[in-house]
Scaffold this motif. Structure first.
Motif, short mmCIF file in Angstrom:
data_model
loop_
_atom_site.label_atom_id
_atom_site.label_comp_id
_atom_site.label_asym_id
_atom_site.label_seq_id
_atom_site.Cartn_x
_atom_site.Cartn_y
_atom_site.Cartn_z
N ALA A 268 0.84 -1.20 0.00
CA ALA A 268 0.00 0.00 0.00
C ALA A 268 0.87 1.25 0.00
CB ALA A 268 -0.93 -0.01 1.21
N ARG A 269 1.96 1.19 0.73
CA ARG A 269 2.87 2.34 0.77
C ARG A 269 3.55 2.54 -0.57
NH1 ARG A 269 4.81 1.32 7.06
NH2 ARG A 269 3.25 2.75 7.92
N LEU A 270 3.83 1.47 -1.24
CA LEU A 270 4.41 1.58 -2.59
C LEU A 270 3.42 2.27 -3.53
CD1 LEU A 270 6.21 0.99 -5.02
CD2 LEU A 270 5.46 -1.40 -4.94
N VAL A 271 2.20 1.79 -3.51
CA VAL A 271 1.21 2.33 -4.44
C VAL A 271 0.87 3.79 -4.12
CG1 VAL A 271 -1.18 2.14 -5.20
CG2 VAL A 271 0.20 0.07 -4.94
N THR A 272 0.64 4.09 -2.84
CA THR A 272 0.28 5.46 -2.50
C THR A 272 1.45 6.41 -2.73
OG1 THR A 272 0.82 5.08 -0.18
CG2 THR A 272 -1.47 4.80 -0.81
N ALA A 273 2.66 5.95 -2.43
CA ALA A 273 3.83 6.80 -2.66
C ALA A 273 3.94 7.13 -4.15
CB ALA A 273 5.10 6.12 -2.17
N TRP A 274 3.81 6.12 -4.97
CA TRP A 274 3.91 6.37 -6.42
C TRP A 274 2.84 7.36 -6.88
CZ3 TRP A 274 -0.09 4.70 -9.81
CH2 TRP A 274 0.11 5.13 -11.12
N ALA A 275 1.59 7.06 -6.54
CA ALA A 275 0.50 7.90 -7.02
C ALA A 275 0.63 9.33 -6.48
CB ALA A 275 -0.84 7.31 -6.63
N TRP B 298 7.57 7.46 -7.37
CA TRP B 298 7.53 6.62 -6.16
C TRP B 298 8.45 7.18 -5.08
CZ3 TRP B 298 11.98 3.76 -4.63
CH2 TRP B 298 11.82 3.12 -3.39
N ALA B 299 9.71 7.42 -5.45
CA ALA B 299 10.68 7.87 -4.45
C ALA B 299 10.28 9.22 -3.87
CB ALA B 299 12.08 7.94 -5.07
N THR B 300 9.88 10.13 -4.73
CA THR B 300 9.49 11.46 -4.26
C THR B 300 8.27 11.37 -3.34
OG1 THR B 300 10.34 12.46 -6.29
CG2 THR B 300 8.80 13.78 -4.98
N GLY B 301 7.29 10.60 -3.74
CA GLY B 301 6.10 10.45 -2.91
C GLY B 301 6.43 9.79 -1.59
N PHE B 302 7.22 8.76 -1.64
CA PHE B 302 7.60 8.05 -0.40
C PHE B 302 8.28 9.01 0.57
CE2 PHE B 302 9.87 5.40 2.50
CZ PHE B 302 9.15 4.22 2.58
N LEU B 303 9.24 9.76 0.07
CA LEU B 303 10.01 10.65 0.94
C LEU B 303 9.14 11.78 1.46
CD1 LEU B 303 13.35 10.62 -1.05
CD2 LEU B 303 12.77 9.42 1.07
N GLN B 304 8.28 12.29 0.60
CA GLN B 304 7.39 13.36 1.03
C GLN B 304 6.46 12.86 2.14
OE1 GLN B 304 6.66 15.58 -2.38
NE2 GLN B 304 6.98 17.35 -1.09
N LEU B 305 5.91 11.69 1.96
CA LEU B 305 5.03 11.11 2.98
C LEU B 305 5.81 10.81 4.25
CD1 LEU B 305 2.94 8.74 0.69
CD2 LEU B 305 2.07 10.71 1.95
#
Lengths: 180, 180
Positions: free
Chosen positions: A132-139, B138-145
């Motif tokens: 879920a973290r992969l998908v939400t991070a990407w989107a 993905w990386a940008t979203g992950f880090l931002q979150l």
DNA sequence: ACCTGAACACCGTTCAAGT
DNA sequence: ACCTGAACACCGTTCAAGT
């Protein structure tokens, strides 16, 4: 005698959302919000401790609305992605606000539940949270970059979104089930 | 006679970066920046049109620094990801600033080139741009979150990052080569 | 009980006047 | 040529005073 109230928290938040979307955070001033609900700025402090609290309420209302749309789209991952993207396009400022540090972390928890549920159905409970973290991070990253105008190297953005979703699903399925 | 200049654009930007990282955007005031370089606020307008222009210069300097680290890490995708994450952790405010609409889109173009090159080596030129957008989103979203504190449901964040990267690579490889 | 005018502190920005 | 004090407009916030 007790004076009847002249506005409501909901009306204040609605006015704030309109101003935010129309002119960005700088346009969301206490005076402008007050003016929209027929009151003076100091009155707002009866309802919200300060401007940050009002921003948090806007973020929360936005997250709730998003969560409701997720709820209606689950458990179809492409549908969830499409709903998310459409929401970000329609409310770019509110979308950005949701991920601002001071405001949002908690507001999101509930709205993201349908995503976890959906992903769990694809990869199993063990990897549900990671996936879920992969998908939400990407989107989230994709939409943030798209909204910020960071995709400047040409190419079809719609196609890039489709490609990303497809590739992500391929990776999720490959990683969860048996390999080939 | 011509008075010698009392500071430099570089010193102003450096002071602005320090203030931003130490106290967030609200701490980056023209007066505070000016004070740090031994000058009064009005003098800054000789160098930058307004506060937004100064913010853009900060974003640009940040993007350049990030680009240099990418350059050193390419063409190793896990290494690129690790470098990106470490940078975001060390300069969270500047990292956020880079993706703010008004400022950054252009500043990023050059710094992202090593990523495209790296990904092209994995999926081929045809999908290079789409794949680079998948990875950066993905990386940008992950880090931002992560920075925003949005990962509140427990679990190991480091492991989630590893899982995401691994799953992403699996999807990229599966999508590019022959299927099984 | 609720609302507001007046006030305060603070910020971005301009510009005439200093050196 | 570069810098600055003074001023202006604007904003968030407080609070005593109004009704």
């Amino acid at each position: 005698m007790p004076t009847p109230t002249r506005t409501t928290n909901e009306a204040v938040v609605a006015a704030a959302r309109e101003l935010l979307e129309a002119g960005g955070p700088a346009a969301l001033t206490m005076q402008a919000v007050a003016g929209r609900v027929g009151v003076r700025a100091p009155s707002l402090y009866k309802r919200f401790q300060d401007r940050d609290a009002l921003l948090a309420a806007v973020a929360s209302a936005t997250a709730d609305e998003l969560g409701a749309r997720f709820e209606a789209a689950a458990p179809d991952l492409p549908q969830l992605a499409a709903v998310y993207r459409e929401f970000a396009h329609r409310h770019p400022e509110a979308f950005r606000l949701i991920f601002t540090a001071s405001v949002a972390p908690m507001a999101l928890q509930r709205s993201v539940e349908p995503v976890i549920r959906t992903v769990a159905g694809m990869v199993g409970e063990d990897h549900a949270l990671d996936a879920a973290r992969l998908v939400t991070a990407w989107a989230t990253g994709f939409l943030q970059l798209e909204i910020a105008g960071a995709f400047r190297l040409g190419g079809d953005i719609d196609a890039a979104f489709e490609y990303g979703l497809r590739t992500l699903i391929a990776g999720l399925v490959a990683g969860s089930g048996r390999e080939c």
